[in-house]
Design a protein around this motif. Structure first.
Motif, PDB file in Angstrom:
ATOM      1  N   VAL A 111      61.267  68.683  10.726  1.00  0.00           N
ATOM      2  CA  VAL A 111      61.864  67.537  10.036  1.00  0.00           C
ATOM      3  C   VAL A 111      62.126  66.403  11.020  1.00  0.00           C
ATOM      4  CG1 VAL A 111      63.916  66.769   8.795  1.00  0.00           C
ATOM      5  CG2 VAL A 111      62.816  68.922   8.156  1.00  0.00           C
ATOM      6  N   LEU A 112      62.636  66.719  12.198  1.00  0.00           N
ATOM      7  CA  LEU A 112      62.845  65.683  13.207  1.00  0.00           C
ATOM      8  C   LEU A 112      61.518  65.062  13.635  1.00  0.00           C
ATOM      9  CD1 LEU A 112      65.614  67.254  15.462  1.00  0.00           C
ATOM     10  CD2 LEU A 112      65.835  65.211  14.044  1.00  0.00           C
ATOM     11  N   GLY A 113      60.488  65.899  13.756  1.00  0.00           N
ATOM     12  CA  GLY A 113      59.179  65.361  14.117  1.00  0.00           C
ATOM     13  C   GLY A 113      58.672  64.364  13.096  1.00  0.00           C
ATOM     14  N   ALA A 114      58.903  64.652  11.813  1.00  0.00           N
ATOM     15  CA  ALA A 114      58.479  63.716  10.774  1.00  0.00           C
ATOM     16  C   ALA A 114      59.277  62.414  10.852  1.00  0.00           C
ATOM     17  CB  ALA A 114      58.645  64.355   9.400  1.00  0.00           C
ATOM     18  N   LEU A 115      60.589  62.523  11.038  1.00  0.00           N
ATOM     19  CA  LEU A 115      61.431  61.332  11.036  1.00  0.00           C
ATOM     20  C   LEU A 115      61.337  60.537  12.333  1.00  0.00           C
ATOM     21  CD1 LEU A 115      64.549  62.670   9.115  1.00  0.00           C
ATOM     22  CD2 LEU A 115      62.705  61.205   8.284  1.00  0.00           C
ATOM     23  N   THR A 116      60.700  61.102  13.351  1.00  0.00           N
ATOM     24  CA  THR A 116      60.418  60.315  14.558  1.00  0.00           C
ATOM     25  C   THR A 116      59.625  59.059  14.207  1.00  0.00           C
ATOM     26  OG1 THR A 116      60.439  62.243  16.003  1.00  0.00           O
ATOM     27  CG2 THR A 116      59.168  60.365  16.761  1.00  0.00           C
ATOM     28  N   GLN A 117      58.745  59.179  13.220  1.00  0.00           N
ATOM     29  CA  GLN A 117      57.901  58.042  12.829  1.00  0.00           C
ATOM     30  C   GLN A 117      58.712  56.954  12.128  1.00  0.00           C
ATOM     31  OE1 GLN A 117      54.560  59.956  10.609  1.00  0.00           O
ATOM     32  NE2 GLN A 117      55.406  61.806  11.528  1.00  0.00           N
ATOM     33  N   ALA A 118      59.780  57.350  11.442  1.00  0.00           N
ATOM     34  CA  ALA A 118      60.598  56.372  10.733  1.00  0.00           C
ATOM     35  C   ALA A 118      61.717  55.816  11.604  1.00  0.00           C
ATOM     36  CB  ALA A 118      61.202  57.020   9.485  1.00  0.00           C
ATOM     37  N   LEU A 119      62.266  56.661  12.476  1.00  0.00           N
ATOM     38  CA  LEU A 119      63.448  56.292  13.273  1.00  0.00           C
ATOM     39  C   LEU A 119      63.198  56.597  14.752  1.00  0.00           C
ATOM     40  CD1 LEU A 119      66.046  57.948  10.868  1.00  0.00           C
ATOM     41  CD2 LEU A 119      65.481  55.509  10.970  1.00  0.00           C
ATOM     42  N   PRO A 120      62.233  55.926  15.373  1.00  0.00           N
ATOM     43  CA  PRO A 120      61.878  56.268  16.748  1.00  0.00           C
ATOM     44  C   PRO A 120      63.005  56.047  17.752  1.00  0.00           C
ATOM     45  CG  PRO A 120      60.829  54.215  16.081  1.00  0.00           C
ATOM     46  CD  PRO A 120      61.418  54.813  14.848  1.00  0.00           C
ATOM     47  N   ASP A 121      63.972  55.194  17.404  1.00  0.00           N
ATOM     48  CA  ASP A 121      65.055  54.918  18.338  1.00  0.00           C
ATOM     49  C   ASP A 121      66.247  55.852  18.156  1.00  0.00           C
ATOM     50  OD1 ASP A 121      65.642  53.902  15.835  1.00  0.00           O
ATOM     51  OD2 ASP A 121      66.763  52.178  16.598  1.00  0.00           O
ATOM     52  N   ARG A 122      66.115  56.851  17.285  1.00  0.00           N
ATOM     53  CA  ARG A 122      67.239  57.773  17.041  1.00  0.00           C
ATOM     54  C   ARG A 122      66.895  59.234  17.304  1.00  0.00           C
ATOM     55  NH1 ARG A 122      70.012  55.916  11.311  1.00  0.00           N
ATOM     56  NH2 ARG A 122      69.529  53.683  11.464  1.00  0.00           N
ATOM     57  N   VAL A 123      65.644  59.612  17.106  1.00  0.00           N
ATOM     58  CA  VAL A 123      65.292  61.031  17.124  1.00  0.00           C
ATOM     59  C   VAL A 123      65.014  61.498  18.554  1.00  0.00           C
ATOM     60  CG1 VAL A 123      63.662  62.769  16.295  1.00  0.00           C
ATOM     61  CG2 VAL A 123      64.374  60.892  14.792  1.00  0.00           C
ATOM     62  N   PRO A 124      65.619  62.583  18.986  1.00  0.00           N
ATOM     63  CA  PRO A 124      65.381  63.094  20.341  1.00  0.00           C
ATOM     64  C   PRO A 124      64.118  63.945  20.406  1.00  0.00           C
ATOM     65  CG  PRO A 124      66.952  64.486  19.231  1.00  0.00           C
ATOM     66  CD  PRO A 124      66.633  63.363  18.267  1.00  0.00           C
ATOM     67  N   ALA A 125      63.762  64.324  21.623  1.00  0.00           N
ATOM     68  CA  ALA A 125      62.728  65.340  21.824  1.00  0.00           C
ATOM     69  C   ALA A 125      63.239  66.682  21.312  1.00  0.00           C
ATOM     70  CB  ALA A 125      62.375  65.417  23.301  1.00  0.00           C
ATOM     71  N   ALA A 126      62.354  67.653  21.242  1.00  0.00           N
ATOM     72  CA  ALA A 126      62.735  68.970  20.723  1.00  0.00           C
ATOM     73  C   ALA A 126      63.709  69.660  21.666  1.00  0.00           C
ATOM     74  CB  ALA A 126      61.497  69.844  20.538  1.00  0.00           C
TER      75      ALA A 126
END
Length: 527
Positions: A344-359
């Motif tokens: 889910v975080l991997g998917a939302l990386t595309q929408a919120l690149p400035d919020r989602v961390p690495a795994a």
């Protein structure tokens, strides 16, 4: 219903959350097992009279997002509630998550109402509930192998204990007195929760207290919808791999769609449920999605039924993330939940690149140890082991912590050695296990157990051959590993999933994964 007063709304937020917090403190202090008393593998929450979540304590994410299903199952099983009722359950296909998580649900009557105004619920991970191996996380292929199954049933009926049910349960576990004590601790927590809610109603009136439970749910829903309205509309896809015993993998696929102040997670295309125990029931998948949304919407919005309302989860029945009976599920709660978060975080990386961390480390490194003490008594130990947190867009990842769906402590070495016939001979950070990047991923841990008696050891872990991923040029973290040092000094690399009886004098070394790095590393290694 009149509009809420904003000051009273904030007061009631903390009042309801305080009830859940005090329940958790009571459960911790009165429990018998180190897993609950020391690791805090427990969760408590308050629900309204319709079974909708009002407030939760800051306990275990994987418990709390799924607990509404438990309350719903309890309500469906009981025609008429009475003062003193306590329903107990652990059936993953009837409101539970996996069998060691034993949930209790109690009604709370306030004022003159003859129907519950609230419910209180607790979930605690019991270190053994029977099954194939000590600790009840066996390498099983069907649910009945994993332990004693409790459908929603009254343990207390109007305050009278169902001794036949209790004795049947205790006869099927390896550590009956510890289980008896932990069940009693959960009931004590419920008594405290009920007393605090009744005191609120006496002080402020039943109408006001129940109204502000609904106001709080509405407030959370409005805030989540407002936050989602700022996310870019669209559908964002990602897939991640979950390692299976024998070297195979299963794929978790998710499409996250943001539209009209809502978000939908669709897991269509995810692989079917597997023969082992890594299957997750739907409430676990929902928990993981709720957790991610909560974390990406500031993390300050009260968590309740309202905050869940704008989030929809779809998962094919019979898939890895929506398993059906009789599939085994012990590892789905602890391992697959972590990989769902990664996807889910991997998917939302595309929408919120400035919020989602690495795994992050992406595993709970579940270890159970059990056997017989020299005095003939049985023991069963369970622990999850922390690792590295993924680096973020503006910060390094933390080292040696529990990440995402687990929020427990470690078992202190002193408490562990006092309770069990083994000792910890090393416990430290694992240097350079975090991924490199502009911001470094957190390092994992090294924990070495020396067994003093013959012991059955079972481990469920992932992120062994596959590493936690970095972001935006950051490198992956080091995967985890486990090594057995035999009494004669020989070393043996162990698989991610194993269960075997080890002789006294063996040493088990667990090295946990780090977190992924963020951004391309600089030449001198500095941010």
């Amino acid at each position: 219903m009149p509009d809420a007063d904003p000051i009273l709304l904030e007061l009631y937020r903390h009042r309801f959350e305080g009830v859940a917090d005090e329940m958790g403190v009571t459960l911790r202090r009165t429990s018998h097992s180190p897993n609950i008393k020391e690791r805090l593998d427990l969760s408590c929450a308050v629900f309204d009279g319709d079974g909708a979540l009002v407030a939760q304590a800051a306990h275990i994410p994987v418990h709390l997002g799924a607990m509404p299903a438990s309350v719903g199952a309890a309500c469906a099983a009981v025609d008429t509630w009475a003062e003193g009722d306590v329903v107990v359950l652990n059936d993953p296909y009837a409101g539970g998550t996996h069998l060691p998580d034993v949930t209790m649900v109690s009604p709370v009557f306030v004022g003159t109402r003859d129907t519950p105004s609230f419910f209180v619920a607790s979930r605690a991970h019991h270190a053994d509930v029977g099954g194939m191996t000590p600790g009840s996380l066996p390498l099983a292929t069907e649910l009945v192998q994993e332990g004693t199954i409790l459908p929603p049933v009254k343990l207390y009926d109007g305050g009278t204990r169902n001794d036949a049910l209790l004795q049947t349960f205790l006869r099927n576990v390896r550590t009956p007195e510890e289980r008896r004590g932990d069940l009693a601790a959960q009931r004590a927590a419920h008594s405290v929760g009920a007393e605090r809610l009744q005191a609120l109603a006496e002080a402020h009136g039943t109408a006001e207290v129940t109204a502000y439970a609904r106001h709080l749910q509405g407030y959370s829903e409005r805030r989540v919808r407002a936050a989602l309205s700022g996310w870019p509309a669209g559908t964002y896809r990602f897939a991640d791999e979950l390692e299976l015993p024998g070297g195979n993998t299963a794929t978790i696929r998710v499409a996250a769609t943001v539209a009209d102040n809502t978000i939908t997670f669709d897991f269509n295309g995810t692989d079917d449920a597997v023969d082992g125990n890594l299957n997750a029931v739907l409430p676990i998948t929902e928990s993981a999605c709720y957790y991610v949304v909560q974390g990406l919407t500031e993390g300050t919005i009260p968590v309740n039924a309202g905050s869940f309302a704008p989030v929809s989860v779809r998962a094919p029945e019979g898939s890895l993330v929506n398993a059906v009976a009789p599939h085994a599920v012990a590892g789905g709660n602890v391992e697959t939940s972590q990989r769902i978060v990664d996807a889910v975080l991997g998917a939302l990386t595309q929408a919120l690149p400035d919020r989602v961390p690495a795994a992050g480390q992406g595993t709970m490194n579940n270890l159970t140890l059990g056997g017989t003490r020299p005095d003939g008594s049985s023991f069963a130990y369970y622990e999850t082991i922390g690792g590295g947190m993924g680096a973020g867009p503006d910060a390094e990842g933390l080292s040696g912590v529990h990440v995402h769906m687990t929020n427990t402590l470690n078992t202190p070495v002193e408490a562990l050695e006092q309770a069990y016939p083994f000792r910890v001979v090393a416990y430290r950070l694992r240097p350079s296990s975090g991924g490199a990047g502009r911001f470094q991923g957190g390092d994992g841990l090294v924990r070495v157990y020396e067994l003093l008696v013959p012991t059955t050891a079972t481990m469920l872990s992932t992120r062994r051959p596959t590493a936690p991923w970095g972001r935006d040029g950051g490198t992956p973290a080091a995967p985890g590993r486990a090594v057995l040092v035999h009494p004669d000094g020989r070393t043996e690399e162990l698989p991610a999933h194993f269960s075997r009886t080890l002789p006294a004098g063996s040493r088990l070394r667990v090295e946990t994964p780090g977190g992924g790095g963020f951004g391309p590393p600089t030449d001198d290694g500095a941010p």
